[in-house]
Design an enzyme around this catalytic site. Sequence first.
Site, PDB file in Angstrom:
ATOM      1  CE  LYS A   1      31.903 -14.073  42.387  1.00 22.74           C
ATOM      2  NZ  LYS A   1      32.612 -14.956  41.567  1.00 22.74           N
TER       3      LYS A   1
ATOM      4  NE  ARG B   1      22.553 -14.239  44.412  1.00 23.43           N
ATOM      5  CZ  ARG B   1      23.695 -14.322  43.439  1.00 23.43           C
ATOM      6  NH1 ARG B   1      23.592 -14.909  42.393  1.00 23.43           N
ATOM      7  NH2 ARG B   1      24.824 -14.049  43.916  1.00 23.43           N
TER       8      ARG B   1
ATOM      9  CD  GLU C   1      33.592 -13.984  36.159  1.00 18.97           C
ATOM     10  OE1 GLU C   1      32.454 -13.893  36.371  1.00 18.97           O
ATOM     11  OE2 GLU C   1      34.175 -13.141  35.586  1.00 18.97           O
TER      12      GLU C   1
HETATM   13  P1  ATP Z   1      27.835 -12.861  42.624  1.00 18.13           P
HETATM   14  O1  ATP Z   1      26.358 -12.514  42.330  1.00 18.13           O
HETATM   15  O2  ATP Z   1      28.165 -12.649  44.230  1.00 18.13           O
HETATM   16  O3  ATP Z   1      28.858 -12.306  41.914  1.00 18.13           O
HETATM   17  P2  ATP Z   1      28.127 -15.032  41.223  1.00 18.13           P
HETATM   18  O4  ATP Z   1      26.718 -15.954  41.138  1.00 18.13           O
HETATM   19  O5  ATP Z   1      28.373 -14.228  40.030  1.00 18.13           O
HETATM   20  O6  ATP Z   1      27.963 -14.338  42.597  1.00 18.13           O
HETATM   21  P3  ATP Z   1      29.889 -17.153  40.657  1.00 18.13           P
HETATM   22  O7  ATP Z   1      31.480 -17.248  40.844  1.00 18.13           O
HETATM   23  O8  ATP Z   1      29.386 -17.088  39.211  1.00 18.13           O
HETATM   24  O9  ATP Z   1      29.231 -15.951  41.381  1.00 18.13           O
HETATM   25  O10 ATP Z   1      29.106 -18.126  41.485  1.00 18.13           O
HETATM   26  C1  ATP Z   1      29.545 -19.797  41.589  1.00 18.13           C
HETATM   27  C2  ATP Z   1      28.178 -20.527  42.224  1.00 18.13           C
HETATM   28  O11 ATP Z   1      27.929 -19.920  43.305  1.00 18.13           O
HETATM   29  C3  ATP Z   1      27.108 -20.379  41.070  1.00 18.13           C
HETATM   30  O12 ATP Z   1      26.813 -21.613  40.637  1.00 18.13           O
HETATM   31  C4  ATP Z   1      26.303 -19.225  41.680  1.00 18.13           C
HETATM   32  O13 ATP Z   1      24.884 -19.669  41.323  1.00 18.13           O
HETATM   33  C5  ATP Z   1      26.514 -19.703  43.160  1.00 18.13           C
HETATM   34  N1  ATP Z   1      26.185 -18.690  43.877  1.00 18.13           N
HETATM   35  C6  ATP Z   1      26.353 -17.420  43.930  1.00 18.13           C
HETATM   36  N2  ATP Z   1      25.712 -16.776  44.862  1.00 18.13           N
HETATM   37  C7  ATP Z   1      25.000 -17.494  45.686  1.00 18.13           C
HETATM   38  C8  ATP Z   1      24.104 -17.404  46.647  1.00 18.13           C
HETATM   39  N3  ATP Z   1      24.004 -16.043  47.317  1.00 18.13           N
HETATM   40  N4  ATP Z   1      23.442 -18.340  47.036  1.00 18.13           N
HETATM   41  C9  ATP Z   1      23.757 -19.532  46.558  1.00 18.13           C
HETATM   42  N5  ATP Z   1      24.528 -19.922  45.526  1.00 18.13           N
HETATM   43  C10 ATP Z   1      25.202 -18.784  44.920  1.00 18.13           C
HETATM   44 MG    MG Z   2      28.259 -15.082  37.945  1.00 13.17          MG
END
Ligand code: ATP
Ligand code: MG
Length: 574
Positions: A279, A269, A43
């Site tokens: 984020k 994660r 996102e």
């Molecule tokens: P955050 O929790 O930091 O906001 P998010 O999952 O909301 O991260 P996205 O932009 O939706 O952020 O993430 C894109 C992809 O990266 C998703 O498939 C998510 O599962 C993966 N991802 C995000 N954080 C991690 C992490 N700490 N380890 C592994 N994969 C991750």
């Molecule tokens: Mg997300």
Amino acid sequence: MVATETTTDAGTTEAGRDFIRDIVQADIDAGRVSEVVTRFPPEPNGYLHIGHAKSICLNFGVAAEFGGRCNLRFDDTNPMKEEQEFIDSIAQDVRWLGFEWGQHQYYASDYFEQLYAWAEHLIRSGKAYVDDSTPDEIRAMRGTLTEPGQESGYRNRSVEQNLDLFRRMRAGEFPNGACVLRAKIDMAAGNINLRDPILYRILHATHPRTGDAWCIYPTYDFAHGQSDAIEGITHSICTLEFEDHRPLYDWFIENLPVPSRPHQYEFARLNIAYTVLSKRVLTTLVRDGRVSGWDDPRMPTIAAQRRRGVPAAALREFVRRVGVAKAYSVVDLAQYEHAVREVLNKTALRRMAVLRPLKLVIENWPDGTTETLDAVNNPEDASAGSRRVTFGREIFVEREDFMENPPRKFFRLSPGREVRLRYAYFVTCREVVKDAAGEVTELRCTYDPATRGGDAPDGRRVQATLHWVSAADALPAEVRLYSTLFARPDPGAGNAGDVMADLNPDSLEVLRDCLIEPALASATVGEAVQFERQGYFCIDPDSAPERLVFNRTVGLRDTWAKLNSAPLPQRGRG
Ligand code: ATP
Ligand code: MG
């Protein structure tokens, strides 16, 4: 923990495989899949962090290993939080990590028209309805893990009425929050995600790509799986927090005329001690000015790590070693730093820099003369050659390499003690000069001309070799030393989740009076160098030609080994 022990491939099987790769292989073997298609679906509401690097390496890695492809898809369903700057930074970071997606760059917003049509499809099949309840009412009626939810009074509107209201939602007849479109599934479902989830909400907001074309936007849950289906994703790989959403994604796929059926697989994660990979938290740090920006070298973002001097190869190697598993875990910071050091040790040119200079005058040096000496550029790489360094009567050494009254185990400079100056000569400290405040300002020394190059013909030994720079040609520089942004391994755990209370007040130390050898003037931004005995550094973009600024990427030795030998407290995920 010994550094080499941290390189075990946790989470991978003997064959270097993880459970995701095993699933993909089985699908190919059984003929269920011909071409593997994955995607990395960020996102664009912030910069990518090291956790995303794990997902990127997994998705692009699996696609490459099985001869398939990986799409870069921006899940841009929330115009309130998304910006073009984030889209651009994400693309740059993925490319920098070493992955290419060719023309396969997509946006959930590319599918808004299709998603809208599918929402109408659900309405026409009696599986979606417009709900005028307020957000608070919807929340209150959702129930809990132990109690079922309550059905909304608007749940049994007719198909015609729902279609009419939904079209008017799209046409902009209602203000934000006036109503939502919900799926009609089961308010008593054990899985709360199935209790009539919201599919569309009204948001009169300008979208970075679709502008003002829409004032209703699909929820992430409604857009995500269908976007996968449109793109023909075979393996939808995501993190564990979406495991509970899978039944909902499957419900959409079963109830919509989608062109393909993606399957979702969840992995744990990445979490790193002393670090927050979220984020939301990183956005707060930037917005509240706790750091200088998204690429402040203390941030765990990919942009910050790049600026700090971490090579992409080290990030890739780190996530490879962490492996892919389903179990929650927290990775030692030492493991990350080890991967960084390992790559830099092979590539970084060795240079001398004195961070806290102390003047050293060689009293028996012939007045008005200098000498040039050979210095090796990289003992790990003979092809890196050598350079010439100037030596003379006045040089600078590291203040902490001198002690007037040394304890027993201090072998460096002290009155009467002889040490080696790297690539140069043995010197002996004869006298200490102090200012009015009693602070040491200068060391008066003698040198032994027979020790040129660093060895005494009589075989006499010294117990320390010090780095130095020559007063004749040293250049001034600023050096920024970083330690962890958070003061505890599990930020927030001790303060009811308030991670900001655990910020490390000493995470940045700026040294403004450093002196560096002139060969460093030709280093380029981002290029890694090793300051002998101190660590790996790189030139920061804040540099000016006459005033170089260096970031410490990582120290030479593992400072975390001791700190982290105690097991880390466990934390809930998320
Ligand atoms: P955050 O929790 O930091 O906001 P998010 O999952 O909301 O991260 P996205 O932009 O939706 O952020 O993430 C894109 C992809 O990266 C998703 O498939 C998510 O599962 C993966 N991802 C995000 N954080 C991690 C992490 N700490 N380890 C592994 N994969 C991750
Ligand atoms: Mg997300």
